[in-house]
Design a protein around this motif. Structure first.
Motif, mmCIF file in Angstrom:
data_model
loop_
_atom_site.group_PDB
_atom_site.id
_atom_site.type_symbol
_atom_site.label_atom_id
_atom_site.label_comp_id
_atom_site.label_asym_id
_atom_site.label_seq_id
_atom_site.Cartn_x
_atom_site.Cartn_y
_atom_site.Cartn_z
ATOM 1 N N PHE A 39 -65.559 -24.279 21.696
ATOM 2 C CA PHE A 39 -65.254 -22.737 21.745
ATOM 3 C C PHE A 39 -66.441 -22.016 21.852
ATOM 4 N N TYR A 40 -66.971 -22.004 20.752
ATOM 5 C CA TYR A 40 -68.252 -21.067 20.392
ATOM 6 C C TYR A 40 -69.601 -21.540 21.277
ATOM 7 N N SER A 41 -69.637 -22.562 21.841
ATOM 8 C CA SER A 41 -70.727 -23.122 22.520
ATOM 9 C C SER A 41 -70.908 -22.309 23.974
ATOM 10 N N ASP A 42 -72.067 -21.787 24.169
ATOM 11 C CA ASP A 42 -72.430 -21.179 25.249
ATOM 12 C C ASP A 42 -72.611 -22.171 26.488
ATOM 13 N N LYS A 43 -72.700 -23.539 26.228
ATOM 14 C CA LYS A 43 -72.896 -24.245 27.319
ATOM 15 C C LYS A 43 -72.191 -25.769 26.768
ATOM 16 N N PRO A 44 -72.109 -26.555 27.854
ATOM 17 C CA PRO A 44 -71.550 -27.968 27.528
ATOM 18 C C PRO A 44 -72.318 -28.604 26.663
ATOM 19 N N LEU A 45 -71.625 -29.300 25.739
ATOM 20 C CA LEU A 45 -72.543 -30.182 24.897
ATOM 21 C C LEU A 45 -72.504 -31.742 24.855
ATOM 22 N N THR A 46 -73.401 -32.324 24.818
ATOM 23 C CA THR A 46 -73.408 -33.895 24.757
ATOM 24 C C THR A 46 -72.681 -34.611 23.563
ATOM 25 N N LEU A 47 -72.159 -35.787 23.581
ATOM 26 C CA LEU A 47 -71.587 -36.432 22.328
ATOM 27 C C LEU A 47 -72.741 -36.179 21.209
ATOM 28 N N ASP A 48 -74.148 -36.485 21.543
ATOM 29 C CA ASP A 48 -75.094 -36.465 20.559
ATOM 30 C C ASP A 48 -75.277 -35.215 20.249
ATOM 31 N N GLU A 49 -75.257 -33.987 20.805
ATOM 32 C CA GLU A 49 -75.291 -32.706 20.322
ATOM 33 C C GLU A 49 -74.128 -32.313 19.358
ATOM 34 N N MET A 50 -73.219 -32.699 19.838
ATOM 35 C CA MET A 50 -71.810 -32.326 18.661
ATOM 36 C C MET A 50 -72.000 -33.253 17.413
ATOM 37 N N LYS A 51 -72.334 -34.568 17.724
ATOM 38 C CA LYS A 51 -72.626 -35.180 16.540
ATOM 39 C C LYS A 51 -73.512 -34.693 15.561
ATOM 40 N N GLU A 52 -74.504 -34.023 15.850
ATOM 41 C CA GLU A 52 -75.604 -33.660 15.083
ATOM 42 C C GLU A 52 -75.143 -32.220 14.629
ATOM 43 N N GLU A 53 -74.439 -31.542 15.437
ATOM 44 C CA GLU A 53 -73.956 -30.113 15.041
ATOM 45 C C GLU A 53 -72.979 -30.333 13.645
ATOM 46 N N LEU A 54 -72.120 -31.318 13.974
ATOM 47 C CA LEU A 54 -70.774 -31.445 12.898
ATOM 48 C C LEU A 54 -71.264 -32.513 11.809
ATOM 49 N N GLY A 55 -72.119 -33.333 12.133
ATOM 50 C CA GLY A 55 -72.355 -34.433 11.051
ATOM 51 C C GLY A 55 -71.453 -35.524 11.095
ATOM 52 N N MET A 56 -70.892 -35.597 12.175
ATOM 53 C CA MET A 56 -69.774 -36.678 12.214
ATOM 54 C C MET A 56 -70.404 -38.077 12.835
ATOM 55 N N SER A 57 -69.646 -39.016 12.475
ATOM 56 C CA SER A 57 -70.236 -40.665 13.204
ATOM 57 C C SER A 57 -69.797 -40.460 14.925
ATOM 58 N N LYS A 58 -70.605 -41.381 15.311
ATOM 59 C CA LYS A 58 -70.366 -41.539 16.951
ATOM 60 C C LYS A 58 -69.125 -41.730 17.250
ATOM 61 N N THR A 59 -68.577 -42.859 16.402
ATOM 62 C CA THR A 59 -67.163 -43.258 16.596
ATOM 63 C C THR A 59 -66.145 -42.082 16.279
ATOM 64 N N SER A 60 -66.370 -41.288 15.331
ATOM 65 C CA SER A 60 -65.295 -40.275 15.147
ATOM 66 C C SER A 60 -65.587 -39.421 15.988
ATOM 67 N N MET A 61 -66.586 -38.758 16.491
ATOM 68 C CA MET A 61 -66.740 -37.918 17.656
ATOM 69 C C MET A 61 -66.256 -38.659 19.122
ATOM 70 N N SER A 62 -66.220 -39.614 19.276
ATOM 71 C CA SER A 62 -65.908 -40.230 20.486
ATOM 72 C C SER A 62 -64.249 -40.169 20.395
ATOM 73 N N ASN A 63 -63.782 -40.860 19.288
ATOM 74 C CA ASN A 63 -62.504 -40.335 19.139
ATOM 75 C C ASN A 63 -61.664 -39.164 19.050
ATOM 76 N N SER A 64 -62.415 -38.055 18.646
ATOM 77 C CA SER A 64 -62.071 -36.799 18.535
ATOM 78 C C SER A 64 -62.015 -36.270 19.854
ATOM 79 N N VAL A 65 -63.109 -36.570 20.864
ATOM 80 C CA VAL A 65 -63.214 -36.186 22.292
ATOM 81 C C VAL A 65 -62.138 -36.590 23.042
ATOM 82 N N ARG A 66 -62.003 -37.918 22.841
ATOM 83 C CA ARG A 66 -60.827 -38.742 23.698
ATOM 84 C C ARG A 66 -59.505 -38.124 23.397
#
Length: 180
Positions: A39-66
């Motif tokens: 919501f606050y991002s001024d550009k689309p983000l990759t899974l890696d960028e979201m993972k880095e920003e939120l400190g979530m695991s890649k699996t958790s990030m993937s599940n959340s995006v899905r």
């Protein structure tokens, strides 16, 4: 306090609030934090960028995006020259609400109606069985009436959902506030 700290703090408050309320949507608070980040991002983000920003695991990030994709709250976007998948929120919050409401409620109604219709069929067989006692037959008839009343309610809910899908609901509750 510096201005950028105030900005960060207000964003964190909103993201935390969104994360807590995502339970209403049947998804985890971590998916809510992801939504807030997008919501606050001024550009689309990759899974890696979201993972880095939120400190979530890649699996958790993937599940959340899905989960957010399934609810039509985020979308995958294409950016020229970018090889990785990029995600952004859908900006039309009204359409997101319509999509969420129709997806979740239609599924629940279908499940409940189907179960009730099967129960009614079995109860009718029970009533027709000459070995069924009069007391059981009367209870079965009462159950059938209760279930048929509930199925009528589900029919009404389906028509309400139809009004969200066709946007006829907006004829009664327009998006713009009426001038008083």
């Amino acid at each position: 306090m510096k201005n950028n700290e105030i900005l960060d703090r207000t964003r964190t408050m909103v993201i935390d609030s969104i994360a807590q309320n995502m339970i209403l949507y049947g998804i985890t608070p971590s998916a809510g934090r992801l939504y807030g980040l997008l919501f606050y991002s001024d550009k689309p983000l990759t899974l890696d960028e979201m993972k880095e920003e939120l400190g979530m695991s890649k699996t958790s990030m993937s599940n959340s995006v899905r989960s957010l994709l399934d609810l039509n709250m985020v979308e995958k976007v294409w950016v020229k020259g970018e090889r990785k998948d990029l995600y952004t929120i859908k900006e039309d919050w009204y359409q997101c609400f319509f999509d969420f409401f129709t997806i979740k409620w239609r599924s629940a109604i279908t499940t409940n109606s189907s179960t009730m219709e099967k129960s009614i069929a079995q109860l009718k067989e029970l009533i027709a069985d000459p070995m069924t006692s009069e007391e059981t037959r009367e209870s079965a008839l009462l159950d059938i009436q209760k279930l048929e009343d509930r199925i009528d309610y589900y029919d009404w809910q389906n028509r309400l959902i139809d009004s969200f899908e066709t946007k006829d609901i907006l004829n009664f509750i327009p998006i713009e506030k009426k001038e008083e």
